[in-house]
Design a protein around this motif. Sequence first.
Motif, mmCIF file in Angstrom:
data_model
loop_
_atom_site.group_PDB
_atom_site.id
_atom_site.type_symbol
_atom_site.label_atom_id
_atom_site.label_comp_id
_atom_site.label_asym_id
_atom_site.label_seq_id
_atom_site.Cartn_x
_atom_site.Cartn_y
_atom_site.Cartn_z
ATOM 1 N N TRP A 184 0.820 -1.207 0.000
ATOM 2 C CA TRP A 184 0.000 0.000 0.000
ATOM 3 C C TRP A 184 0.860 1.266 0.000
ATOM 4 C CZ3 TRP A 184 -0.577 4.120 3.373
ATOM 5 C CH2 TRP A 184 -1.625 4.982 3.079
ATOM 6 N N VAL A 185 1.932 1.249 0.774
ATOM 7 C CA VAL A 185 2.800 2.428 0.856
ATOM 8 C C VAL A 185 3.416 2.746 -0.496
ATOM 9 C CG1 VAL A 185 5.008 3.232 1.801
ATOM 10 C CG2 VAL A 185 3.290 2.242 3.316
ATOM 11 N N ALA A 189 0.470 3.886 -3.123
ATOM 12 C CA ALA A 189 -0.390 5.032 -2.800
ATOM 13 C C ALA A 189 0.007 6.231 -3.663
ATOM 14 C CB ALA A 189 -0.264 5.382 -1.323
ATOM 15 N N LYS A 190 -0.994 7.008 -4.013
ATOM 16 C CA LYS A 190 -0.723 8.194 -4.832
ATOM 17 C C LYS A 190 -0.028 9.255 -3.994
ATOM 18 C CE LYS A 190 -4.571 7.412 -7.890
ATOM 19 N NZ LYS A 190 -5.843 7.874 -8.413
ATOM 20 N N LYS A 191 0.935 9.912 -4.593
ATOM 21 C CA LYS A 191 1.717 10.928 -3.884
ATOM 22 C C LYS A 191 0.854 12.116 -3.462
ATOM 23 C CE LYS A 191 5.278 8.456 -4.597
ATOM 24 N NZ LYS A 191 5.542 7.424 -3.645
ATOM 25 N N TYR A 219 -2.268 11.979 -2.494
ATOM 26 C CA TYR A 219 -3.016 11.562 -1.302
ATOM 27 C C TYR A 219 -2.124 11.630 -0.064
ATOM 28 C CZ TYR A 219 -5.379 8.578 2.068
ATOM 29 O OH TYR A 219 -5.951 8.093 3.206
ATOM 30 N N ILE A 220 -0.905 11.166 -0.179
ATOM 31 C CA ILE A 220 0.015 11.182 0.959
ATOM 32 C C ILE A 220 0.324 12.618 1.362
ATOM 33 C CG2 ILE A 220 2.368 10.611 1.674
ATOM 34 C CD1 ILE A 220 2.048 7.985 0.187
ATOM 35 N N LYS A 221 0.505 13.496 0.389
ATOM 36 C CA LYS A 221 0.775 14.900 0.704
ATOM 37 C C LYS A 221 -0.431 15.540 1.394
ATOM 38 C CE LYS A 221 2.095 19.236 -1.454
ATOM 39 N NZ LYS A 221 3.295 19.699 -0.856
ATOM 40 N N GLU A 222 -1.629 15.251 0.896
ATOM 41 C CA GLU A 222 -2.849 15.807 1.494
ATOM 42 C C GLU A 222 -3.029 15.336 2.933
ATOM 43 O OE1 GLU A 222 -7.654 15.241 0.980
ATOM 44 O OE2 GLU A 222 -6.364 14.963 -0.766
ATOM 45 N N VAL A 223 -2.831 14.061 3.163
ATOM 46 C CA VAL A 223 -3.009 13.513 4.505
ATOM 47 C C VAL A 223 -1.921 14.014 5.448
ATOM 48 C CG1 VAL A 223 -3.020 11.358 5.822
ATOM 49 C CG2 VAL A 223 -4.237 11.495 3.673
ATOM 50 N N SER A 224 -0.715 14.192 4.938
ATOM 51 C CA SER A 224 0.375 14.653 5.809
ATOM 52 C C SER A 224 0.175 16.104 6.246
ATOM 53 C CB SER A 224 1.720 14.505 5.106
ATOM 54 O OG SER A 224 1.821 15.397 4.025
#
Length: 63
Positions: free
Chosen positions: A36-37, A40-42, A44-49
């Motif tokens: 998953w890591v 995962a779309k970059k 999405y990870i930026k938004e969640v972070s």
Amino acid sequence: MLKFVKNHMESIDGIATYPMISLLIFFVFFALLFWWVFTAKKEYIKEVSELPFEDNNQINNQL
């Protein structure tokens, strides 16, 4: 006490399968997490972070 536990555990039929099942569950969980890591779309990870900072900014703006 330990001798009693060891003797009791040896008397249970199929006791050796439980550690193997536990290892399998552990391995599958972390393999899926690893997959998953890396998939995962970059965006999405930026938004969640950035979520903790957005909540903090909203609180400061309300004061």
